[in-house]
Design an enzyme around this catalytic site. Sequence first.
Site, PDB file in Angstrom:
ATOM      1  N   CYS A   1       0.872  -1.287   0.141  1.00 33.28           N
ATOM      2  CA  CYS A   1       0.147   0.045  -0.018  1.00 33.28           C
ATOM      3  C   CYS A   1       0.907   1.359   0.122  1.00 33.28           C
ATOM      4  CB  CYS A   1      -0.922   0.110   1.172  1.00 33.28           C
ATOM      5  SG  CYS A   1      -2.087  -1.476   1.257  1.00 33.28           S
TER       6      CYS A   1
ATOM      7  N   ASN B   1     -10.123   0.112   0.999  1.00 36.22           N
ATOM      8  CA  ASN B   1      -8.593   0.103   0.863  1.00 36.22           C
ATOM      9  C   ASN B   1      -8.224  -0.736  -0.290  1.00 36.22           C
ATOM     10  OD1 ASN B   1      -6.041  -0.222   1.127  1.00 36.22           O
ATOM     11  ND2 ASN B   1      -5.896  -1.276   3.080  1.00 36.22           N
TER      12      ASN B   1
ATOM     13  N   HIS C   1      -2.640   7.219   3.131  1.00 37.80           N
ATOM     14  CA  HIS C   1      -3.470   5.751   2.707  1.00 37.80           C
ATOM     15  C   HIS C   1      -4.562   5.757   3.342  1.00 37.80           C
ATOM     16  CE1 HIS C   1      -3.668   1.909   2.002  1.00 37.80           C
ATOM     17  NE2 HIS C   1      -3.483   1.527   2.906  1.00 37.80           N
TER      18      HIS C   1
END
Length: 309
Positions: free
Chosen positions: A110, A264, A234
Amino acid sequence: MLPGAAVVGWGTALPPVVVTNKDLEAYLDTSDEWITERTGIKERRIGGTVAELATQAGKMAIVNSGIVPSDIDLLVLATTTPDESVPATSAVVHSALGLSGAAFDINAACSGFVYGLTVARGAIATGCSRVLLIGADVLSRITDKMDRSTAVLFADGAGALILERREDSDNFLGWDIGIDGSLHDLLYAELGGYIKMQGRDVFRKAVQAMVGSARSALERASLTTDDISLVVPHQANLRIIEAAAARLNIPMERVAVSIDHNGNTSSASIPLALVDAIDAGRIADGDIILLTGFGAGMTWASAVIRWGR
Ligand code: COA
């Protein structure tokens, strides 16, 4: 002085299928209330391939920049869910977009998009004129849809930026990338397998990692959090974002949040949240933006950018 870079275009792509928390309630032992309270997620998009989503986002970024594909010297594709083991998914995207020049994938989970930003910036410093950076992931591919501890979190999407060389200025003011590989077991998927995650430990480490990385990037830029107009973190969990923002002393009014509708999306999460903020008129030329994230590895990455073409 080495040449600098500016962001001159952006694009995004999301699969058409929307999966709401209510949809998940139909086959998982979970509830809209639990997911909303613990994560901030209300719905997410599922489907497509990395190449399809990346191509769509890349095409939009090229149009948005007012350039043509042959103006791009390098494609960097950040993904942790490539379509094939070989070749890199960027090969397919390169062909689909009709690019010339080079292309390769990077995988920093990520943190991949901000890692990619430092790679793209470095390529410009060493000779490229324009770099297309895309973050694209199809996390649904490695998520067990019957595992409530992960299935409610992960989703699919892509986001892209185009960086252009500047001879006399630089909008990349500071950055920080890092990894603690001893934390590998907190979040991993074996080849051909599904994500396994120790949620609480990831949560704790994520806040530390983002805050530490953001501070390092700001220090390298000789700036403080007071200089930051917008943080684009994020999007893993709204509570992680809120905890990190509180530790950095940045009010949530100055934080971009898109997890409620995107979930996500790993490498895509930061550019998706950034473009949402652009579309909402939350970013003006001259603003100082902090991008900061963390991911499996455990990786972390932050970049401080002055907005403006
Ligand atoms: N629906 C309902 N209950 C759930 C659930 C779900 N989808 N997922 C877990 N639970 C249950 C657990 O089984 C546990 O039950 P128990 O108390 O009977 O054992 C309870 O909810 C609390 O679980 P816990 O894991 O302590 O919840 P949490 O508040 O830590 O939230 C996460 C769980 C996964 C949302 C949170 O830890 C998190 O977001 N961690 C970071 C994950 C992350 O960011 N990953 C990506 C990194 S890039």
